[in-house]
Design a protein around this motif. Structure first.
Motif, PDB file in Angstrom:
ATOM      1  N   ARG A 116       6.250   7.385   1.341  1.00 21.29           N
ATOM      2  CA  ARG A 116       7.226   6.934   0.554  1.00 21.29           C
ATOM      3  C   ARG A 116       8.468   6.710   1.413  1.00 21.29           C
ATOM      4  NH1 ARG A 116       4.784  10.709  -4.615  1.00 21.29           N
ATOM      5  NH2 ARG A 116       2.564   9.042  -5.070  1.00 21.29           N
ATOM      6  N   THR A 117       8.596   7.862   2.336  1.00 21.79           N
ATOM      7  CA  THR A 117      10.280   7.507   2.893  1.00 21.79           C
ATOM      8  C   THR A 117      10.130   5.703   3.344  1.00 21.79           C
ATOM      9  OG1 THR A 117      10.702   9.765   3.206  1.00 21.79           O
ATOM     10  CG2 THR A 117      11.944   8.442   4.347  1.00 21.79           C
ATOM     11  N   ALA A 118       9.097   5.429   4.287  1.00 18.63           N
ATOM     12  CA  ALA A 118       8.657   4.807   4.852  1.00 18.63           C
ATOM     13  C   ALA A 118       9.374   3.824   4.216  1.00 18.63           C
ATOM     14  CB  ALA A 118       7.722   4.914   5.733  1.00 18.63           C
ATOM     15  N   SER A 119       8.147   3.588   2.881  1.00 16.77           N
ATOM     16  CA  SER A 119       8.522   2.740   1.584  1.00 16.77           C
ATOM     17  C   SER A 119      10.201   1.975   1.046  1.00 16.77           C
ATOM     18  CB  SER A 119       7.622   3.006   1.159  1.00 16.77           C
ATOM     19  OG  SER A 119       7.028   2.055  -0.421  1.00 16.77           O
ATOM     20  N   GLU A 120      10.396   3.144   1.059  1.00 16.72           N
ATOM     21  CA  GLU A 120      11.747   3.082   0.639  1.00 16.72           C
ATOM     22  C   GLU A 120      12.584   2.527   1.418  1.00 16.72           C
ATOM     23  OE1 GLU A 120      13.056   7.098  -0.962  1.00 16.72           O
ATOM     24  OE2 GLU A 120      11.255   6.403  -2.502  1.00 16.72           O
ATOM     25  N   THR A 121      12.575   3.062   2.906  1.00 16.38           N
ATOM     26  CA  THR A 121      13.067   2.574   3.876  1.00 16.38           C
ATOM     27  C   THR A 121      12.917   1.562   4.827  1.00 16.38           C
ATOM     28  OG1 THR A 121      12.116   3.880   5.373  1.00 16.38           O
ATOM     29  CG2 THR A 121      14.244   4.727   4.103  1.00 16.38           C
ATOM     30  N   ARG A 122      12.179   0.958   4.272  1.00 15.80           N
ATOM     31  CA  ARG A 122      11.825  -0.152   5.156  1.00 15.80           C
ATOM     32  C   ARG A 122      11.403  -0.124   6.121  1.00 15.80           C
ATOM     33  NH1 ARG A 122      12.569  -5.525   1.132  1.00 15.80           N
ATOM     34  NH2 ARG A 122      11.447  -4.662  -0.271  1.00 15.80           N
TER      35      ARG A 122
ATOM     36  N   ILE B 241       6.948  -2.506   2.489  1.00 13.05           N
ATOM     37  CA  ILE B 241       5.524  -1.247   2.805  1.00 13.05           C
ATOM     38  C   ILE B 241       5.336  -1.022   1.256  1.00 13.05           C
ATOM     39  CG2 ILE B 241       4.709   0.656   3.768  1.00 13.05           C
ATOM     40  CD1 ILE B 241       6.994   0.543   5.517  1.00 13.05           C
ATOM     41  N   SER B 242       4.581  -1.298   0.880  1.00 10.41           N
ATOM     42  CA  SER B 242       3.482  -0.889  -0.301  1.00 10.41           C
ATOM     43  C   SER B 242       3.185   0.612  -0.516  1.00 10.41           C
ATOM     44  CB  SER B 242       3.601  -1.874  -1.651  1.00 10.41           C
ATOM     45  OG  SER B 242       2.508  -1.552  -1.052  1.00 10.41           O
ATOM     46  N   VAL B 243       2.791   1.946  -0.923  1.00  6.69           N
ATOM     47  CA  VAL B 243       1.696   2.959  -0.684  1.00  6.69           C
ATOM     48  C   VAL B 243       1.259   3.031  -1.872  1.00  6.69           C
ATOM     49  CG1 VAL B 243       1.603   4.813  -0.242  1.00  6.69           C
ATOM     50  CG2 VAL B 243       3.365   4.051   1.311  1.00  6.69           C
ATOM     51  N   LEU B 244      -0.384   2.672  -1.933  1.00  2.90           N
ATOM     52  CA  LEU B 244      -0.837   2.893  -2.810  1.00  2.90           C
ATOM     53  C   LEU B 244      -1.434   4.212  -2.833  1.00  2.90           C
ATOM     54  CD1 LEU B 244      -3.176  -0.626  -3.313  1.00  2.90           C
ATOM     55  CD2 LEU B 244      -0.998   0.512  -4.395  1.00  2.90           C
ATOM     56  N   ALA B 245      -1.723   5.493  -3.909  1.00  2.99           N
ATOM     57  CA  ALA B 245      -1.606   6.356  -3.755  1.00  2.99           C
ATOM     58  C   ALA B 245      -2.242   7.251  -4.559  1.00  2.99           C
ATOM     59  CB  ALA B 245      -0.500   7.392  -3.680  1.00  2.99           C
TER      60      ALA B 245
ATOM     61  N   LYS C  75       0.354 -11.387   4.121  1.00  5.50           N
ATOM     62  CA  LYS C  75      -0.038 -10.013   3.817  1.00  5.50           C
ATOM     63  C   LYS C  75      -1.074  -8.688   4.745  1.00  5.50           C
ATOM     64  CE  LYS C  75       0.175 -10.892  -0.933  1.00  5.50           C
ATOM     65  NZ  LYS C  75      -0.018 -10.812  -2.566  1.00  5.50           N
ATOM     66  N   ALA C  76      -0.955  -7.114   4.625  1.00  7.31           N
ATOM     67  CA  ALA C  76      -2.288  -6.973   5.425  1.00  7.31           C
ATOM     68  C   ALA C  76      -2.400  -5.696   4.474  1.00  7.31           C
ATOM     69  CB  ALA C  76      -1.602  -6.158   6.936  1.00  7.31           C
ATOM     70  N   GLN C  77      -3.148  -5.859   4.861  1.00 13.23           N
ATOM     71  CA  GLN C  77      -3.675  -4.161   4.138  1.00 13.23           C
ATOM     72  C   GLN C  77      -4.453  -2.956   4.555  1.00 13.23           C
ATOM     73  OE1 GLN C  77      -7.177  -4.779   0.637  1.00 13.23           O
ATOM     74  NE2 GLN C  77      -5.801  -3.348  -0.446  1.00 13.23           N
TER      75      GLN C  77
ATOM     76  N   LYS D 121       2.347 -11.047  12.719  1.00 18.50           N
ATOM     77  CA  LYS D 121       2.770 -11.902  12.228  1.00 18.50           C
ATOM     78  C   LYS D 121       4.221 -12.041  11.858  1.00 18.50           C
ATOM     79  CE  LYS D 121       2.416 -16.068   9.170  1.00 18.50           C
ATOM     80  NZ  LYS D 121       1.739 -16.201   7.471  1.00 18.50           N
ATOM     81  N   GLY D 122       4.942 -12.139  11.655  1.00 22.44           N
ATOM     82  CA  GLY D 122       6.253 -11.816  11.779  1.00 22.44           C
ATOM     83  C   GLY D 122       6.398 -11.784   9.886  1.00 22.44           C
ATOM     84  N   GLY D 123       7.110 -11.044   8.955  1.00 22.98           N
ATOM     85  CA  GLY D 123       7.005 -10.567   7.686  1.00 22.98           C
ATOM     86  C   GLY D 123       5.795 -11.116   6.938  1.00 22.98           C
ATOM     87  N   LEU D 124       5.096  -9.983   7.397  1.00 20.25           N
ATOM     88  CA  LEU D 124       3.784  -9.883   6.789  1.00 20.25           C
ATOM     89  C   LEU D 124       4.110  -8.387   5.437  1.00 20.25           C
ATOM     90  CD1 LEU D 124       0.970  -9.334   8.999  1.00 20.25           C
ATOM     91  CD2 LEU D 124       0.953 -10.480   7.165  1.00 20.25           C
ATOM     92  N   ASP D 125       3.907  -8.506   4.496  1.00 22.85           N
ATOM     93  CA  ASP D 125       4.316  -7.436   3.685  1.00 22.85           C
ATOM     94  C   ASP D 125       3.095  -6.720   4.114  1.00 22.85           C
ATOM     95  OD1 ASP D 125       6.559  -8.650   2.513  1.00 22.85           O
ATOM     96  OD2 ASP D 125       4.533  -9.549   0.866  1.00 22.85           O
ATOM     97  N   LEU D 126       3.647  -4.954   4.018  1.00 19.69           N
ATOM     98  CA  LEU D 126       1.975  -4.141   4.261  1.00 19.69           C
ATOM     99  C   LEU D 126       2.022  -3.657   2.963  1.00 19.69           C
ATOM    100  CD1 LEU D 126       3.522  -2.124   8.025  1.00 19.69           C
ATOM    101  CD2 LEU D 126       1.919  -3.855   7.250  1.00 19.69           C
ATOM    102  N   GLU D 127       0.649  -2.988   2.983  1.00 23.13           N
ATOM    103  CA  GLU D 127      -0.148  -1.990   1.810  1.00 23.13           C
ATOM    104  C   GLU D 127      -0.919  -0.923   2.407  1.00 23.13           C
ATOM    105  OE1 GLU D 127      -3.281  -3.045  -0.542  1.00 23.13           O
ATOM    106  OE2 GLU D 127      -1.311  -3.125  -2.023  1.00 23.13           O
TER     107      GLU D 127
END
Length: 107
Positions: free
Chosen positions: A68-74, A89-93, A17-19, A45-51
């Motif tokens: 949000r578009t980046a999150s939806e399109t991955r 990609i998850s976005v905390l707004a 995970k990367a925040q 690192k490959g496969g990191l989940d981005l927040e």
């Protein structure tokens, strides 16, 4: 609030995970800096989940839509990541900067 963009990255390699935490004012122009930092974090690192945590930033609606578009399109935008490597990609707004109304512009 300071309009200068301040970005901090926290990486947990054990949990993949990367925040990316942003403070300041995020516009359609400064959002690209956030994307660049996210790409660099993702490359650790490959496969990191981005927040992308922009909950403490003042975010223009157009910039939030881009995130949000980046999150939806991955995918990060092609100009930032030409290879278009898929990523989670998850976005905390939180707050966002309202668009100026027509009445405020005509003065």
């Amino acid at each position: 609030m300071n309009s200068k963009l301040n970005i901090v990255v926290r990486v947990d390699l054990d949990h993949s995970k990367a925040q990316v935490i942003a403070k300041g004012h995020i516009t359609i122009h400064s959002v690209n800096a956030l994307y660049v930092v996210a790409k660099r974090a993702k490359s650790l690192k490959g496969g990191l989940d981005l927040e992308l945590d922009v909950s403490s930033a003042l975010v223009d609606q157009e910039a939030l839509d881009m995130l949000r578009t980046a999150s939806e399109t991955r995918h990060l935008p092609a100009k930032i990541d030409p290879a278009q490597v898929p990523c989670t990609i998850s976005v905390l707004a939180g707050r966002r900067h309202p668009r100026p109304s027509a009445g405020r512009l005509a003065a």
